[in-house]
Every structure is written in structure tokens, then in C-alpha cells.
Design a protein around this motif. Structure first.
Motif, mmCIF file in Angstrom:
data_model
loop_
_atom_site.group_PDB
_atom_site.id
_atom_site.type_symbol
_atom_site.label_atom_id
_atom_site.label_comp_id
_atom_site.label_asym_id
_atom_site.label_seq_id
_atom_site.Cartn_x
_atom_site.Cartn_y
_atom_site.Cartn_z
ATOM 1 N N ARG A 54 0.840 -1.214 0.000
ATOM 2 C CA ARG A 54 0.000 0.000 0.000
ATOM 3 C C ARG A 54 0.870 1.257 0.000
ATOM 4 O O ARG A 54 0.590 2.221 -0.736
ATOM 5 N N GLU A 55 1.914 1.253 0.818
ATOM 6 C CA GLU A 55 2.825 2.407 0.847
ATOM 7 C C GLU A 55 3.461 2.632 -0.519
ATOM 8 O O GLU A 55 3.559 3.768 -1.000
ATOM 9 N N ASP A 56 3.897 1.554 -1.149
ATOM 10 C CA ASP A 56 4.568 1.667 -2.450
ATOM 11 C C ASP A 56 3.620 2.164 -3.538
ATOM 12 O O ASP A 56 4.005 2.977 -4.378
ATOM 13 N N SER A 57 2.383 1.659 -3.526
ATOM 14 C CA SER A 57 1.451 2.029 -4.595
ATOM 15 C C SER A 57 0.956 3.469 -4.454
ATOM 16 O O SER A 57 0.720 4.149 -5.455
ATOM 17 N N LEU A 58 0.806 3.940 -3.208
ATOM 18 C CA LEU A 58 0.244 5.277 -2.975
ATOM 19 C C LEU A 58 1.302 6.374 -2.927
ATOM 20 O O LEU A 58 0.948 7.560 -2.908
ATOM 21 N N ARG A 59 2.564 5.989 -2.923
ATOM 22 C CA ARG A 59 3.643 6.991 -2.805
ATOM 23 C C ARG A 59 3.563 8.017 -3.936
ATOM 24 O O ARG A 59 3.468 7.673 -5.116
ATOM 25 N N GLY A 60 3.562 9.310 -3.556
ATOM 26 C CA GLY A 60 3.532 10.386 -4.543
ATOM 27 C C GLY A 60 2.137 10.802 -4.972
ATOM 28 O O GLY A 60 1.996 11.739 -5.767
ATOM 29 N N ILE A 61 1.115 10.120 -4.479
ATOM 30 C CA ILE A 61 -0.272 10.480 -4.822
ATOM 31 C C ILE A 61 -0.939 11.038 -3.570
ATOM 32 O O ILE A 61 -1.180 10.308 -2.605
ATOM 33 N N ASP A 62 -1.207 12.339 -3.572
ATOM 34 C CA ASP A 62 -1.750 12.999 -2.389
ATOM 35 C C ASP A 62 -3.171 12.543 -2.095
ATOM 36 O O ASP A 62 -3.920 12.137 -2.991
ATOM 37 N N GLU B 173 0.835 -8.980 -6.645
ATOM 38 C CA GLU B 173 0.955 -8.144 -7.850
ATOM 39 C C GLU B 173 0.685 -6.667 -7.568
ATOM 40 O O GLU B 173 0.831 -5.819 -8.455
ATOM 41 N N GLY B 174 0.248 -6.340 -6.324
ATOM 42 C CA GLY B 174 0.020 -4.941 -5.950
ATOM 43 C C GLY B 174 1.343 -4.248 -5.664
ATOM 44 O O GLY B 174 2.423 -4.767 -5.942
ATOM 45 N N GLY B 175 1.259 -3.044 -5.071
ATOM 46 C CA GLY B 175 2.480 -2.311 -4.744
ATOM 47 C C GLY B 175 2.891 -1.350 -5.833
ATOM 48 O O GLY B 175 2.047 -0.793 -6.552
ATOM 49 N N ALA B 176 4.199 -1.120 -5.974
ATOM 50 C CA ALA B 176 4.724 -0.162 -6.954
ATOM 51 C C ALA B 176 4.199 -0.493 -8.347
ATOM 52 O O ALA B 176 4.223 -1.647 -8.770
ATOM 53 N N GLY B 177 3.710 0.523 -9.044
ATOM 54 C CA GLY B 177 3.201 0.334 -10.398
ATOM 55 C C GLY B 177 1.729 0.027 -10.477
ATOM 56 O O GLY B 177 1.164 -0.071 -11.574
ATOM 57 N N ALA B 178 1.058 -0.133 -9.317
ATOM 58 C CA ALA B 178 -0.384 -0.384 -9.334
ATOM 59 C C ALA B 178 -1.120 0.835 -9.871
ATOM 60 O O ALA B 178 -0.632 1.968 -9.781
ATOM 61 N N SER B 179 -2.285 0.609 -10.421
ATOM 62 C CA SER B 179 -3.144 1.710 -10.848
ATOM 63 C C SER B 179 -3.827 2.282 -9.613
ATOM 64 O O SER B 179 -4.394 1.534 -8.813
#
Length: 217
Positions: A152-160, A177-183
Motif C-alpha cells: 500500500r505504501e509503495d502504490s500510494l507513494r507520490g499520490i496525495d 501483484e500490488g504495490g509499486a506500479g499499481a493503478s
């Protein structure tokens, strides 16, 4: 023309005095089509099965046919039963299906979450309120609950954050398959929290490593 596996299952059921639904037959047939297993070999196994094996197979097929995986009340038990039935059939034939359980997200109940899932699976990948065409996200995901927080931290990073909307992720953080690069897409909070809670509850009974097919209907 009926599906050959459905027909063979019906014949096996008729021999033991059990009525097999076409839905159950199709469920088994679809499973083996997905893994590329030759229908002729599967049909031969069924037709040649003795009365005991045929009886067991019919019961397993019916359990799959009756468990469509829609999220909501009772979905945890439905997915667990589905995974168990598919595992038993896989062991019976010595092949492994594409997935262990199917989860169905209702468009009418969670329209924004469902739309996001469809978009991501079709290659429309969001980063907040901007989207671009990229490689489609998979529909078959691997349960990985211990790493959900990191994903969750990786996927949401940079999105306020942007109240009153929530940041919806696909693939969800509870999957490998979640995390960095998720939509990640902004959608109404109620829709996101309702679908997220229902989807999370549905897979709680599955072990890590279980493969879940997520489909919108």
C-alpha cells in the motif's frame, strides 16, 4: 452442441442416478480449457471412471457450479469452498487450474471500483486523476496478506490524499501483484471502502499463495 466435458459429466451423473447441472459441467470444462488440457483426455478419464469416482467428481463439479464468488455476505465461505473444490478436481486429473477461486465485483453495487478494475485490466492505468495506456494489470492475483502494508505504501507513494475521494488501488495491496506500479485512481470514499471491505473479507479464509481471479459483472 453441448460442451464435451459437460456431456461426459452428465453421462457419469446419469449412471449413478444424479442430475448434474449444465452450469457445473461448464465450470469444469472452462477450468480445463484455461490450462490448455486436451478435452479428449479429460472426457476419457470421466467416461472410464468407476461409480465411486464418478460420484465424487459430480459432487465436486456441483460445488464449483454453485459458487459464483460474488462479494458480500457469505463470500468468504463461497471462495473457500470454491478453492477446495477446484483443488480436489486438480488432484483428480493431475493438472492445476489457472486460479483457485473467482471473486465477482458487482457493477451495480460498487460502480466506481468496478470501473477501475475493468480499466486497469484493460491497460488504462491511473496515477491519481491522470491515466495512460500501459500493460494491462492481471485478473488473476496471488494472495499475499503479510506484505499488504508495504504494498500500500509503495502504490500510494507520490499520490496525495484528496478528500472526500479515496485512492483506490488495483491490484489491491493484499496481493503480490500490488504495490509499486499499481493503478491508483480517485473514487468516492463510500464506494472504495465498501468494495475494499467486501473484497478483503472474501479472501480472509484463503491461504497466502492462493490465486484469485477478479471479475466484474
Amino acid at each position: 452442441m453441448s460442451h464435451p466435458i459437460a456431456k461426459a459429466l452428465e453421462e457419469a451423473a446419469e449412471r449413478i442416478g444424479t442430475k448434474l447441472s449444465k452450469e457445473a459441467g461448464r465450470a469444469v470444462g472452462d477450468m480445463y480449457q484455461q490450462v490448455g488440457h486436451g478435452t479428449e483426455k479429460v472426457v476419457k478419464h470421466i467416461v472410464d471412471a468407476d461409480k465411486t469416482h464418478a460420484d465424487e467428481l459430480v459432487k465436486i463439479a456441483e460445488r464449483i457450479g454453485k459458487n459464483h464468488g460474488r462479494i458480500g455476505p457469505g463470500s468468504r465461505a463461497r471462495l473457500v469452498n470454491q478453492a477446495q473444490a477446484r483443488s480436489e478436481i486438480s488432484q483428480h486429473f493431475g493438472v492445476k487450474g489457472e486460479y483457485d477461486a473467482e471473486m465477482v465485483v458487482d457493477k451495480a453495487k460498487y460502480p466506481h471500483s468496478a470501473r477501475h478494475i475493468e480499466e486497469a485490466q484493460n491497460g488504462v492505468i491511473w496515477r491519481g486523476d491522470q491515466s495512460e495506456r500501459r500493460a494491462p494489470k492481471p485478473s488473476v492475483l496471488t494472495v499475499d496478506k503479510p506484505n499488504a502494508g508495504n504494498n500500500r505504501e509503495d502504490s500510494l507513494r507520490g499520490i496525495d490524499t484528496r478528500p472526500p475521494d479515496d485512492r483506490d488501488e488495483y491490484p489491491p495491496a493484499m496481493y503480490k501483484e500490488g504495490g509499486a506500479g499499481a493503478s491508483v485512481k480517485y473514487i468516492p470514499a463510500g464506494d472504495n471502502q465498501g468494495s475494499g471491505s467486501s473484497m478483503g473479507s472474501a479472501v480472509r479464509g484463503l491461504n497466502d499463495g492462493a490465486r484469485v481471479k477478479i471479475r466484474v459483472q
